[in-house]
Design a protein around this motif. Structure first.
Motif, PDB file in Angstrom:
ATOM      1  N   ASP A 122       0.819  -1.206   0.000  1.00 58.62           N
ATOM      2  CA  ASP A 122       0.000   0.000   0.000  1.00 58.62           C
ATOM      3  C   ASP A 122       0.854   1.259   0.000  1.00 58.62           C
ATOM      4  O   ASP A 122       0.358   2.363   0.125  1.00 58.62           O
ATOM      5  CB  ASP A 122      -0.970  -0.001   1.188  1.00 58.62           C
ATOM      6  N   SER A 140       4.748  -5.324   7.321  1.00 60.23           N
ATOM      7  CA  SER A 140       4.377  -4.087   7.991  1.00 60.23           C
ATOM      8  C   SER A 140       5.458  -3.054   7.721  1.00 60.23           C
ATOM      9  O   SER A 140       6.616  -3.406   7.475  1.00 60.23           O
ATOM     10  CB  SER A 140       4.233  -4.313   9.497  1.00 60.23           C
ATOM     11  N   ASP A 383      -4.345  -5.026  -1.097  1.00 59.20           N
ATOM     12  CA  ASP A 383      -3.127  -5.182  -0.309  1.00 59.20           C
ATOM     13  C   ASP A 383      -2.676  -6.644  -0.399  1.00 59.20           C
ATOM     14  O   ASP A 383      -3.470  -7.564  -0.177  1.00 59.20           O
ATOM     15  CB  ASP A 383      -3.428  -4.807   1.144  1.00 59.20           C
ATOM     16  N   ARG A 385      -1.212  -8.405   1.551  1.00 56.73           N
ATOM     17  CA  ARG A 385      -1.409  -9.126   2.816  1.00 56.73           C
ATOM     18  C   ARG A 385      -2.798  -9.743   2.897  1.00 56.73           C
ATOM     19  O   ARG A 385      -2.993 -10.735   3.629  1.00 56.73           O
ATOM     20  CB  ARG A 385      -1.159  -8.187   3.998  1.00 56.73           C
ATOM     21  N   GLN A 386      -3.758  -9.178   2.169  1.00 53.41           N
ATOM     22  CA  GLN A 386      -5.078  -9.798   2.124  1.00 53.41           C
ATOM     23  C   GLN A 386      -4.999 -11.150   1.429  1.00 53.41           C
ATOM     24  O   GLN A 386      -5.701 -12.102   1.800  1.00 53.41           O
ATOM     25  CB  GLN A 386      -6.069  -8.889   1.384  1.00 53.41           C
ATOM     26  N   GLY A 402      -4.188 -11.645  13.415  1.00 54.95           N
ATOM     27  CA  GLY A 402      -3.777 -10.396  14.040  1.00 54.95           C
ATOM     28  C   GLY A 402      -2.362 -10.452  14.586  1.00 54.95           C
ATOM     29  O   GLY A 402      -1.709  -9.412  14.738  1.00 54.95           O
ATOM     30  N   ASP A 407      -1.229  -4.873  11.996  1.00 56.36           N
ATOM     31  CA  ASP A 407      -1.868  -3.609  11.616  1.00 56.36           C
ATOM     32  C   ASP A 407      -2.722  -3.752  10.360  1.00 56.36           C
ATOM     33  O   ASP A 407      -2.936  -2.792   9.631  1.00 56.36           O
ATOM     34  CB  ASP A 407      -0.818  -2.511  11.420  1.00 56.36           C
ATOM     35  N   LEU A 408      -3.223  -4.957  10.111  1.00 55.39           N
ATOM     36  CA  LEU A 408      -4.040  -5.208   8.929  1.00 55.39           C
ATOM     37  C   LEU A 408      -5.503  -5.386   9.314  1.00 55.39           C
ATOM     38  O   LEU A 408      -5.833  -6.159  10.219  1.00 55.39           O
ATOM     39  CB  LEU A 408      -3.560  -6.470   8.198  1.00 55.39           C
ATOM     40  N   ARG A 409      -6.384  -4.679   8.615  1.00 59.08           N
ATOM     41  CA  ARG A 409      -7.810  -4.946   8.726  1.00 59.08           C
ATOM     42  C   ARG A 409      -8.137  -5.972   7.653  1.00 59.08           C
ATOM     43  O   ARG A 409      -8.197  -5.660   6.464  1.00 59.08           O
ATOM     44  CB  ARG A 409      -8.610  -3.662   8.517  1.00 59.08           C
ATOM     45  N   PHE A 410      -8.330  -7.198   8.057  1.00 55.78           N
ATOM     46  CA  PHE A 410      -8.428  -8.309   7.123  1.00 55.78           C
ATOM     47  C   PHE A 410      -9.749  -8.296   6.369  1.00 55.78           C
ATOM     48  O   PHE A 410     -10.832  -8.250   6.958  1.00 55.78           O
ATOM     49  CB  PHE A 410      -8.260  -9.628   7.871  1.00 55.78           C
ATOM     50  N   GLU A 411      -9.643  -8.347   5.048  1.00 59.57           N
ATOM     51  CA  GLU A 411     -10.808  -8.440   4.171  1.00 59.57           C
ATOM     52  C   GLU A 411     -10.517  -9.514   3.140  1.00 59.57           C
ATOM     53  O   GLU A 411      -9.808  -9.276   2.153  1.00 59.57           O
ATOM     54  CB  GLU A 411     -11.078  -7.101   3.465  1.00 59.57           C
TER      55      GLU A 411
END
Length: 418
Positions: A122, A140, A383, A385-386, A402, A407-411
């Motif tokens: 990102d 991160s 991202d 990481r998703q 987590g 620091d990822l909002r997982f989607e």
């Protein structure tokens, strides 16, 4: 001393180096069981899933791997580099594989290959290979985080410490595995052995036996772990190997590495995480600033053939194996004056396996029009990481994401089968 162990940033690598310097020679592991350094722990139970990460170091041009042949701006911005629409292996009417990736088409048709387009970091990390790779492998951009994302995954099940649970193929331990002290680093199975040079094998082994006989020292624990890894690798290496289904691996560094990984997969059920670096082939690298059309056919032919050989060879092992192919960032959309492309942003990822909803291109395609570009680059809409986060949760059955990506909002992208 082995080439792989010498470059390791783990206790095992440091031990191997220390032994070589202190004793001036090391020993081949083929007869290590003759010496009772320490008893191995009971073999770890197989992990629920296995992840192989193939990292294309140098920033591959994702717009050439998976061509947006439906987007007129792609052809406008690349008048000489664009892959002609009639040459593309169409995937879904919008995107198609580069003609040199034809070897991947059977995987696509069998729904064992998924594509994620417009993915990546990102942040551009300043278009620096080093910074982007470091950020991506850390998972991160937090400077206080000193471990890699794959190591943090392994730490969620710390009781599993088989010496070949995590293997890094390359010249050093991949940064994504830094923090898991039990990683085995190697350049290949054949070179992962101790060499006595001109010294007597028996004398060297007796010296090592005396040197690491005190179980109260931290170095002794590391020594025992090293010897266990050497024994396991020696056992794998000693078994005759014929790839399944008459597969023949390309005679390239990536082909050799993937064949070695297949051997370990079939002989070590506890193997859970593998990284392998791919820098290029035949003198060509992924960093195609100039002469891109000359470099890509050789690079992609090798990549496609290697992945096809590996997945065919693994056969039923692909039921619990997932392969992720990634690179640090993509290339700029507009070609440069040298017949190449400069460092960009958005890129493509491949995900392979039988637990994947393959035969689909997953993307929130931003377009390549002037207003859609990110300072001249393909915008990142997913991202990376998703993507790996979904593999970790759905395929490796680690639901502590987590702790892996704090620091990822997982989607979830939706690329794994439930």
């Amino acid at each position: 001393m082995t080439a792989g162990a010498a470059g390791a940033l783990s206790r095992r690598g440091l031990l191997t180096r220390g032994c070589a310097l202190g004793l001036a020679a090391m020993a081949t592991p083929s007869a290590l069981p003759r010496y009772a350094f320490a008893a191995d722990a009971s073999p770890d139970a197989p992990a629920a899933g296995r992840l192989i990460v193939v990292f294309l170091r140098g920033a591959v041009d994702g717009l050439s791997l998976v061509v947006p042949h439906h987007d007129a701006d792609y052809y406008r911005l690349r008048p000489t580099l664009a892959v002609p629409q009639h040459s593309v292996h169409d995937l879904d009417g919008r995107f198609g594989l580069h003609p040199a990736l034809a070897a991947l088409l059977p995987l696509w048709r069998n729904r064992e290959l998924a594509v994620v387009q417009a993915t990546g970091l990102d942040t551009t990390a300043g278009y620096s290979h080093f910074d982007a790779q470091a950020t991506m492998e850390a998972g991160s951009d937090d400077p206080g985080l000193s471990t890699g994302w794959l190591a943090r995954h392994l730490l969620c099940r710390p009781q599993a410490t088989n010496t070949l649970r995590a293997v890094s193929f390359g010249t050093h331990v991949a940064a994504s595995l830094i923090g898991w002290d039990h990683t085995t680093a190697m350049s290949g199975l054949e070179t992962f052995q101790l060499d006595t040079v001109s010294a007597s094998y028996d004398l060297v082994m007796k010296a090592l036996d005396r040197l690491y006989s005190d179980t109260g020292r931290p170095a002794t624990e590391a020594a025992h772990e090293t010897f266990a890894a050497l024994r396991q690798v020696a056992a794998v290496r000693s078994r005759p190997y014929a790839p399944s289904h008459g597969v023949s691996y390309p005679r390239s560094l990536l082909g050799a590495a993937l064949e070695d990984i297949a051997k370990v997969v079939k002989n070590v059920p506890a193997l859970e995480a593998v990284t392998v670096d791919a820098y290029g082939v035949d003198g060509f690298s992924w960093d195609t600033h100039v002469g891109q059309n000359a470099a890509l056919p050789a690079l992609l032919t090798d990549l496609g053939a290697c992945l096809a050989a590996f997945t065919t060879d693994l056969a039923e092992e692909m039921d619990r194996t997932t392969v992720v192919v990634m690179s640090e960032f993509g290339r700029r959309v507009e070609e440069n004056s040298g017949g190449g492309t400069d460092h960009g942003h958005g890129n493509v990822m491949f995900v392979l396996g039988r637990g994947i909803r393959g035969g689909r291109v997953f993307t929130r395609w931003p377009g390549l029009g002037e207003r859609a570009l990110d300072y001249g680059d393909l915008a990142v809409t997913t991202d990376y990481r998703q993507v790996v986060g979904e593999v970790i949760t759905a395929r490796l059955h680690n639901h502590r994401l987590g702790r892996v990506f704090p620091d990822l909002r997982f989607e979830p992208v939706g690329l794994t089968r439930q």
